[in-house]
Scaffold this active site. Structure first.
Site, mmCIF file in Angstrom:
data_model
loop_
_atom_site.group_PDB
_atom_site.id
_atom_site.type_symbol
_atom_site.label_atom_id
_atom_site.label_comp_id
_atom_site.label_asym_id
_atom_site.label_seq_id
_atom_site.Cartn_x
_atom_site.Cartn_y
_atom_site.Cartn_z
ATOM 1 C CG ASN A 9 30.385 -22.442 52.698
ATOM 2 O OD1 ASN A 9 29.570 -22.569 51.788
ATOM 3 N ND2 ASN A 9 30.409 -21.398 53.513
ATOM 4 C CE LYS A 11 32.487 -18.913 51.940
ATOM 5 N NZ LYS A 11 33.299 -17.774 52.397
ATOM 6 C CG HIS A 95 28.945 -18.518 56.503
ATOM 7 N ND1 HIS A 95 29.394 -17.299 56.049
ATOM 8 C CD2 HIS A 95 29.972 -19.382 56.361
ATOM 9 C CE1 HIS A 95 30.650 -17.434 55.637
ATOM 10 N NE2 HIS A 95 31.021 -18.688 55.819
ATOM 11 C CD GLU A 97 30.438 -15.576 53.078
ATOM 12 O OE1 GLU A 97 29.763 -16.456 52.526
ATOM 13 O OE2 GLU A 97 31.687 -15.587 53.088
ATOM 14 C CD GLU A 167 33.598 -20.153 58.678
ATOM 15 O OE1 GLU A 167 34.239 -20.893 57.930
ATOM 16 O OE2 GLU A 167 32.629 -19.480 58.288
ATOM 17 N N GLY A 173 38.043 -15.442 53.353
ATOM 18 C CA GLY A 173 38.261 -14.977 51.990
ATOM 19 C C GLY A 173 39.318 -13.903 51.858
ATOM 20 C CB SER A 212 42.363 -17.702 54.907
ATOM 21 O OG SER A 212 41.700 -16.570 54.378
HETATM 22 P P1 13P Z 1 37.610 -19.087 52.919
HETATM 23 O O1 13P Z 1 38.203 -20.459 53.177
HETATM 24 O O2 13P Z 1 37.441 -18.789 51.470
HETATM 25 O O3 13P Z 1 38.320 -18.035 53.686
HETATM 26 O O4 13P Z 1 36.100 -19.140 53.495
HETATM 27 C C1 13P Z 1 35.886 -19.605 54.775
HETATM 28 C C2 13P Z 1 34.434 -19.764 54.980
HETATM 29 O O5 13P Z 1 33.696 -18.815 55.035
HETATM 30 C C3 13P Z 1 33.912 -21.125 55.109
HETATM 31 O O6 13P Z 1 32.604 -21.133 55.532
#
Ligand code: 13P
Length: 253
Positions: A9, A11, A95, A97, A167, A173, A212
């Site tokens: 992803n 982002k 997601h 976010e 997740e 992150g 992560s």
């Molecule tokens: P990170 O791997 O940066 O923690 O992000 C995970 C994520 O949100 C994947 O969709």
């Protein structure tokens, strides 16, 4: 035997040129991996170019969100029809976010999942609790709510095309991944939920872990019984780290 899926992803990162460079860099590195499904999810504006860059490779294209209507007066939205048109095979939906910043709900996730399936896109439906929810002891309630709300009304045939990504929000992150045991516990719980509704299909459904995931923790996470892949954020933005995670998922490399 479930075939693992490793999805990147990306982002909100990378202009078109850098997205293409990343995809092109990845291609030769993962070309020998035949037992893992590999997916990259760039920003919308890079989808077509990245799609061309990975044509006739073992990397599949995915988007990061979509709207449930196909077309019409919905300014700013992108539909499953349009994603299919540029070669997408997957679409991340719900997601955290999007839930946190853009008002995504279980209802909107459910509509998007259904629209994705209608267009032959495999939804990667994200579920997971916040730190507050984990500390309050409500992890399983939240995850049940996300899973059941997101897949409501799907047939046994449809559910087989859905990928669920667990997740935990506190692991995204932050550099603080769930331990393999913590993740496995929730993955087994999700599979248990699926078994109640889809007795035959539940064993086939792919449940990814995200939060992560890095080269140094991927192998152990992916060795857990109910962890069938990873949804990778930060570490998917570098050829080297994403390649290592893909290879950690392969039994043959
Ligand atoms: P990170 O791997 O940066 O923690 O992000 C995970 C994520 O949100 C994947 O969709």
């Amino acid at each position: 035997m479930r075939r693992k899926i490793i999805a990147g992803n990306w982002k909100l990162n990378n202009i078109v040129r850098d997205s293409v460079i990343l995809a092109q860099g990845l291609k030769p590195e993962v070309a020998s991996v035949t037992d893992v499904e590999i997916v990259v999810c760039p920003v919308y504006t890079a989808l077509e170019s990245v799609g061309k860059a990975i044509e006739s490779s073992n990397i599949k294209l995915g988007a990061q969100d979509m709207y449930w209507e196909d077309q019409g007066a919905f300014t700013g939205e992108v539909s499953g029809m349009l994603l299919k048109d540029v070669g997408c095979r997957y679409c991340i939906i719900g997601h955290s976010e999007r839930r946190q910043y853009f008002g995504e709900t279980n209802e909107s996730v459910n509509k998007k999942v259904k629209a994705a399936l209608k267009w032959g896109l495999r939804p990667i439906m994200c579920v997971g609790e916040t730190l507050q929810e984990r500390e309050a002891g409500t992890t399983f309630d939240v995850v049940r709510d996300h899973v059941e709300g997101g897949i409501a009304g799907l047939s046994e045939k449809e559910i087989l095309d859905v990928v669920i990504a667990y997740e935990p929000v506190w692991a995204i992150g932050t550099g603080k991944n769930a331990t393999p045991q913590q993740a496995q516990e929730v993955h087994a719980f999700i599979r248990g939920l699926l078994k109640k509704q889809y007795a035959a299909a539940a064993e086939e459904i792919i449940i990814q872990y995200g939060g992560s995931v890095k080269p140094d923790n991927a192998a152990e996470l992916l060795s857990q019984e109910d962890i069938d892949g990873a949804l990778v954020g930060g570490a998917s933005l570098k050829v080297d780290s994403f390649t290592k995670i893909v290879k950690a998922a392969s039994a043959k490399v």
